[in-house]
Motif scaffolding. Structure first.
Motif, short mmCIF file in Angstrom:
data_model
loop_
_atom_site.label_atom_id
_atom_site.label_comp_id
_atom_site.label_asym_id
_atom_site.label_seq_id
_atom_site.Cartn_x
_atom_site.Cartn_y
_atom_site.Cartn_z
N ALA A 109 -17.69 -35.19 -47.15
CA ALA A 109 -16.58 -34.23 -47.22
C ALA A 109 -16.95 -32.93 -46.51
O ALA A 109 -16.13 -32.35 -45.79
N LYS A 156 -16.34 -30.46 -39.13
CA LYS A 156 -15.67 -30.91 -37.91
C LYS A 156 -14.44 -30.07 -37.59
O LYS A 156 -14.11 -29.89 -36.42
N THR A 157 -13.77 -29.57 -38.61
CA THR A 157 -12.53 -28.84 -38.39
C THR A 157 -12.71 -27.32 -38.53
O THR A 157 -11.72 -26.59 -38.42
N LYS A 189 -24.01 -36.59 -38.91
CA LYS A 189 -23.32 -37.85 -39.20
C LYS A 189 -24.30 -39.02 -39.14
O LYS A 189 -24.31 -39.88 -40.02
N ASP A 239 -16.76 -33.47 -42.82
CA ASP A 239 -15.37 -33.42 -42.37
C ASP A 239 -14.90 -31.98 -42.25
O ASP A 239 -14.20 -31.62 -41.30
N GLU A 240 -15.29 -31.15 -43.21
CA GLU A 240 -14.94 -29.74 -43.17
C GLU A 240 -15.58 -29.07 -41.96
O GLU A 240 -14.97 -28.24 -41.28
#
Length: 94
Positions: free
Chosen positions: A56, A62-63, A12, A59-60
């Motif tokens: 994106a 992170k989950t 990040k 974000d993927e």
């Protein structure tokens, strides 16, 4: 902080730094000659798309569950490396 959290935070930070630097390069591109400015605008559009893809993917990441973590890390690194390469190339052209 877990290694996973450290990795996410590092990526990040790298993406945030690249986007800030890209904004600075965009200002330089605006000051370029008109013929070069058009080429720079095209490259900036491509880099912005790569940035969106990288965000994106982050974000993927992170989950992601444990079972898909390694695959997504590999994908994230490819996306980030492509973004960094494009950025360095663009910076060398200014």
């Amino acid at each position: 902080m877990s290694k996973r959290d450290e990795y996410i935070e590092t990526v990040k930070h790298q993406l945030d730094e690249m986007n800030a630097n890209m904004n600075q390069l965009e200002a330089k591109a605006q000051a370029a000659r008109e013929d070069a400015r058009d080429k720079y605008k095209e490259e900036l559009v491509k880099m912005r798309q790569q940035s969106k893809l990288a965000v994106a993917k982050l974000d993927e990441l992170k989950t992601a569950g444990e079972e898909s973590w390694d695959n997504i890390v590999t994908e994230m690194e490819k996306v980030r490396d492509a973004f960094v390469h494009s950025f360095r190339y663009f910076r060398s052209q200014l």
